[in-house]
Scaffold this motif. Sequence first.
Motif, PDB file in Angstrom:
ATOM      1  N   SER A   3     -66.796  49.194 -35.527  1.00  0.00           N
ATOM      2  CA  SER A   3     -66.922  47.741 -35.583  1.00  0.00           C
ATOM      3  C   SER A   3     -67.469  47.206 -34.262  1.00  0.00           C
ATOM      4  CB  SER A   3     -65.575  47.095 -35.901  1.00  0.00           C
ATOM      5  OG  SER A   3     -64.715  47.161 -34.793  1.00  0.00           O
ATOM      6  N   THR A   4     -68.225  46.140 -34.356  1.00  0.00           N
ATOM      7  CA  THR A   4     -68.759  45.505 -33.149  1.00  0.00           C
ATOM      8  C   THR A   4     -67.623  45.019 -32.260  1.00  0.00           C
ATOM      9  OG1 THR A   4     -68.998  43.446 -34.391  1.00  0.00           O
ATOM     10  CG2 THR A   4     -70.963  44.786 -34.147  1.00  0.00           C
ATOM     11  N   ARG A   5     -66.503  44.627 -32.871  1.00  0.00           N
ATOM     12  CA  ARG A   5     -65.350  44.149 -32.098  1.00  0.00           C
ATOM     13  C   ARG A   5     -64.815  45.253 -31.179  1.00  0.00           C
ATOM     14  NH1 ARG A   5     -60.402  40.944 -34.696  1.00  0.00           N
ATOM     15  NH2 ARG A   5     -62.219  39.830 -35.456  1.00  0.00           N
ATOM     16  N   SER A  27     -71.478  42.882 -46.192  1.00  0.00           N
ATOM     17  CA  SER A  27     -71.495  41.452 -45.927  1.00  0.00           C
ATOM     18  C   SER A  27     -71.788  40.644 -47.178  1.00  0.00           C
ATOM     19  CB  SER A  27     -72.557  41.152 -44.864  1.00  0.00           C
ATOM     20  OG  SER A  27     -72.730  39.780 -44.701  1.00  0.00           O
ATOM     21  N   GLU A  56     -71.484  48.188 -36.506  1.00  0.00           N
ATOM     22  CA  GLU A  56     -71.629  47.222 -37.597  1.00  0.00           C
ATOM     23  C   GLU A  56     -70.515  46.192 -37.550  1.00  0.00           C
ATOM     24  OE1 GLU A  56     -71.764  49.583 -41.130  1.00  0.00           O
ATOM     25  OE2 GLU A  56     -73.263  50.903 -40.278  1.00  0.00           O
ATOM     26  N   PRO A  57     -70.813  44.950 -37.948  1.00  0.00           N
ATOM     27  CA  PRO A  57     -69.765  43.926 -37.990  1.00  0.00           C
ATOM     28  C   PRO A  57     -68.886  44.112 -39.221  1.00  0.00           C
ATOM     29  CG  PRO A  57     -71.843  43.000 -38.705  1.00  0.00           C
ATOM     30  CD  PRO A  57     -72.115  44.431 -38.294  1.00  0.00           C
ATOM     31  N   MET A  58     -67.721  44.707 -39.035  1.00  0.00           N
ATOM     32  CA  MET A  58     -66.801  44.922 -40.156  1.00  0.00           C
ATOM     33  C   MET A  58     -65.392  44.596 -39.700  1.00  0.00           C
ATOM     34  SD  MET A  58     -66.763  49.051 -40.444  1.00  0.00           S
ATOM     35  CE  MET A  58     -66.269  50.074 -39.075  1.00  0.00           C
ATOM     36  N   GLU A  59     -64.574  44.161 -40.617  1.00  0.00           N
ATOM     37  CA  GLU A  59     -63.207  43.768 -40.300  1.00  0.00           C
ATOM     38  C   GLU A  59     -62.166  44.656 -40.971  1.00  0.00           C
ATOM     39  OE1 GLU A  59     -62.377  41.527 -38.048  1.00  0.00           O
ATOM     40  OE2 GLU A  59     -64.493  41.124 -37.668  1.00  0.00           O
ATOM     41  N   SER A  60     -62.576  45.488 -41.926  1.00  0.00           N
ATOM     42  CA  SER A  60     -61.598  46.273 -42.682  1.00  0.00           C
ATOM     43  C   SER A  60     -60.947  47.369 -41.850  1.00  0.00           C
ATOM     44  CB  SER A  60     -62.251  46.886 -43.917  1.00  0.00           C
ATOM     45  OG  SER A  60     -63.308  47.734 -43.536  1.00  0.00           O
ATOM     46  N   THR A  61     -61.644  47.867 -40.853  1.00  0.00           N
ATOM     47  CA  THR A  61     -61.141  48.943 -40.001  1.00  0.00           C
ATOM     48  C   THR A  61     -61.949  48.934 -38.713  1.00  0.00           C
ATOM     49  OG1 THR A  61     -60.629  51.306 -39.923  1.00  0.00           O
ATOM     50  CG2 THR A  61     -62.687  50.689 -40.988  1.00  0.00           C
ATOM     51  N   HIS A  62     -61.497  49.655 -37.708  1.00  0.00           N
ATOM     52  CA  HIS A  62     -62.238  49.697 -36.454  1.00  0.00           C
ATOM     53  C   HIS A  62     -63.222  50.857 -36.406  1.00  0.00           C
ATOM     54  CE1 HIS A  62     -59.948  46.419 -34.936  1.00  0.00           C
ATOM     55  NE2 HIS A  62     -58.817  47.068 -35.056  1.00  0.00           N
TER      56      HIS A  62
END
Length: 100
Positions: A3-5, A27, A56-62
Motif C-alpha cells: 500500500s502507498t500508506r 478502485s 498501489e493505493p489499497m486499504e484492505s491490507t498493507h
Amino acid sequence: MASTRVVEKLALPTISHTKPCKLQWLSAVGEIMVNKQVIINFSIGKYKDEVLCDVEPMESTHVLLRRPWQYDRHVLHDDLTNTMSFSFHGRKVTLKPISP
C-alpha cells in the motif's frame, strides 16, 4: 502489492516499475496507474524474507503476497487447513492463519 500508506509512513525508497500497468479492480473510481515498486522486508514468526511489490493505493491490507511470491517460493496451499507450506534456505516453513 504494497500500500502507498505503508511506503509513505516507513519512508521506503521506491523504484520505477519496469512495466507500468493500469489496474481497475482495486478502485471504484476507475483505473489506477501502477508505476512504482518497493522492496519490502517482512517476517512472519521466525520466517524472514523480502519481496518486490507494486505500490498501489489499497486499504484492505498493507502487504499482499500473491502469485509471483507464491511461484518463486514454490508454495503449496492446503485448502482444508488454510495453510501455506514451502522450503526456504533448506528449512520447511508453514504459515498458518491468525486465530480470531
